[in-house]
Design a protein around this motif. Structure first.
Motif, PDB file in Angstrom:
ATOM      1  N   ALA A  60       2.529   2.253   2.589  1.00 49.97           N
ATOM      2  CA  ALA A  60       3.407   2.136   3.764  1.00 49.97           C
ATOM      3  C   ALA A  60       4.853   1.835   3.413  1.00 49.97           C
ATOM      4  N   ARG A  93      -3.732  -3.884  10.946  1.00 51.93           N
ATOM      5  CA  ARG A  93      -5.087  -3.704  10.428  1.00 51.93           C
ATOM      6  C   ARG A  93      -5.485  -4.809   9.450  1.00 51.93           C
ATOM      7  N   GLU A  94      -4.544  -5.242   8.612  1.00 48.51           N
ATOM      8  CA  GLU A  94      -4.896  -6.125   7.501  1.00 48.51           C
ATOM      9  C   GLU A  94      -4.300  -7.530   7.554  1.00 48.51           C
ATOM     10  N   ALA A 108       3.881   3.415   9.745  1.00 47.32           N
ATOM     11  CA  ALA A 108       2.776   3.166   8.818  1.00 47.32           C
ATOM     12  C   ALA A 108       2.694   1.688   8.443  1.00 47.32           C
ATOM     13  N   GLU A 154       1.235  -0.298  11.393  1.00 45.12           N
ATOM     14  CA  GLU A 154      -0.206  -0.059  11.523  1.00 45.12           C
ATOM     15  C   GLU A 154      -0.987  -0.812  10.451  1.00 45.12           C
ATOM     16  N   ARG A 155      -0.458  -0.831   9.223  1.00 44.45           N
ATOM     17  CA  ARG A 155      -1.147  -1.556   8.152  1.00 44.45           C
ATOM     18  C   ARG A 155      -1.128  -3.067   8.426  1.00 44.45           C
ATOM     19  N   GLY A 186       0.822  -1.201   0.000  1.00 46.76           N
ATOM     20  CA  GLY A 186       0.000   0.000   0.000  1.00 46.76           C
ATOM     21  C   GLY A 186       0.860   1.256   0.000  1.00 46.76           C
TER      22      GLY A 186
END
Length: 368
Positions: free
Chosen positions: A312, A351-352, A344, A347-348, A310
């Motif tokens: 990140a 989240r995923e 970042a 965090e991604r 993404g």
């Protein structure tokens, strides 16, 4: 009683290799065992997969070859019946014939994780019959799902995307201690890459990028983590060429090939930034591992890496050492950018790409 407690689960992975594909059934199998599933394995005798499955607590039926499995169909049926195994998860397309034949002999739900994405059409009569026995194909990225929709003789409703997951636990050992163990200076700027070594994984391209940067960045070191033998999934010719190039460039003190390591979290902890220069990655388990470790990443602009990474991280053409070097250099000179991208990425990943989320989604598909 829960379905997961009533039904046995069999992972089939008849591979002599050792990479992300082979590690996957061990990861998810042990995760499912922790959730109460009864997990079994079918693997080649003496392979790293078989040894890994046994180490994780799987009951393993070992075969000498795929042909041996075909000759043992009735024995395997009795073995499945005695353990009430009703669910099979396959991980290599070459193993699907055996799984499909077993389904003819014993009522099974059959799932197949297509780890690479089919690259050739499989619509001949034999493949139509084999895939007709597959209840669900799991594609590990949108990129591979597109390939599978084009190549496989199945309707779109039976080909789903399920991103892989990883353990989000971070290594808390001081990086300086790990570097000391590896013989790397505490104040070095350490660029790292993980995974089996091969032309398509991009280590030769990354080495050339490192050499372009080495003179201007004397603190820069390169850590190449991955097996160096064919039995560990790596290309021994590529390994030999890497070593020759390192010696020719006089970089033996600044480039380290660690060999096969199980402690990848520790290796990531030692790194300042990570490169993923794979030429056409189907997903990139090392990408999400590096993201979970909170590392700044320079990834390939091809394959599924952009999808997974993404916003990140940074991207570069993996076959262009100058492009790789340019993106790496931007991180070397900007510590704040490294930190922002690392945050970042973490965090991604949370989240995923957590393993817990992946197992939730996998269990839902197991139960139909």
């Amino acid at each position: 009683m829960k379905a997961s407690e009533m039904t046995g689960l069999l992972h089939i992975c008849l591979s002599q290799g050792w990479g992300g594909l082979e590690m996957y059934p061990l990861r998810v199998g042990s995760g499912m065992m922790a959730r109460g599933w009864r997990v079994h394995g079918l693997a080649l005798r003496g392979s790293k997969v078989a040894e890994g499955m046994k180490a994780q607590g799987f009951e393993v039926f070992e075969l000498d070859s795929r042909g041996h499995g075909l000759r043992q169909l009735l024995t395997l049926r009795r073995w499945l019946k005695a353990r009430d195994i009703r669910l099979v998860h396959c991980h290599k397309s070459g193993d699907l014939l055996l799984a499909a034949l077993l389904k003819r002999l014993w009522p099974l739900r059959l799932l197949f994780t297509e780890h690479m994405g089919a690259t050739r059409p499989k619509r001949d009569p034999l493949h139509r019959w084999i895939y007709g026995k597959v209840d669900l194909v799991l594609s590990i990225s949108d990129e591979t799902r597109r390939r599978n929709l084009k190549a496989l003789p199945l309707p779109a409703s039976r080909i789903e995307r399920l991103w892989l997951g990883t353990d989000l636990t971070r290594c808390d050992e001081p990086a300086a201690e790990i570097r000391a163990e590896l013989g790397i200076a505490e104040d070095a700027l350490l660029l790292g890459v993980l995974g089996r070594i091969g032309r398509g994984k991009g280590q030769p391209d990354l080495l050339e990028a490192f050499l372009l940067l080495a003179q201007a960045h004397p603190r820069l070191h390169l850590l190449i983590v991955g097996g160096t033998q064919a039995s560990e999934g790596s290309d021994e010719k590529v390994v030999a060429a890497l070593r020759q190039r390192i010696n020719e460039a006089g970089m033996q003190e600044r480039v380290l090939l660690t060999g096969f390591r199980r402690d990848t979290q520790r290796m990531l902890q030692a790194m300042d930034l990570v490169a993923i220069p794979s030429h056409n990655e189907a997903f990139g388990l090392t990408v999400i591992e590096a993201m979970a470790a909170g590392k700044a990443i320079v990834g390939a602009s091809t394959g599924a890496v952009p999808e997974v990474l993404g916003e990140a991280g940074l991207l570069a053409t993996p076959t262009d050492p100058a492009a790789l070097a340019g993106q790496i250099a931007s991180l070397l000179v900007d510590e704040s950018l490294r930190q922002r991208l690392g945050v970042a990425a973490r965090e991604r990943a949370q989240r995923e790409f957590s393993m817990s989320h992946h197992l939730d989604e996998l269990a839902r598909r197991y139960q139909g």
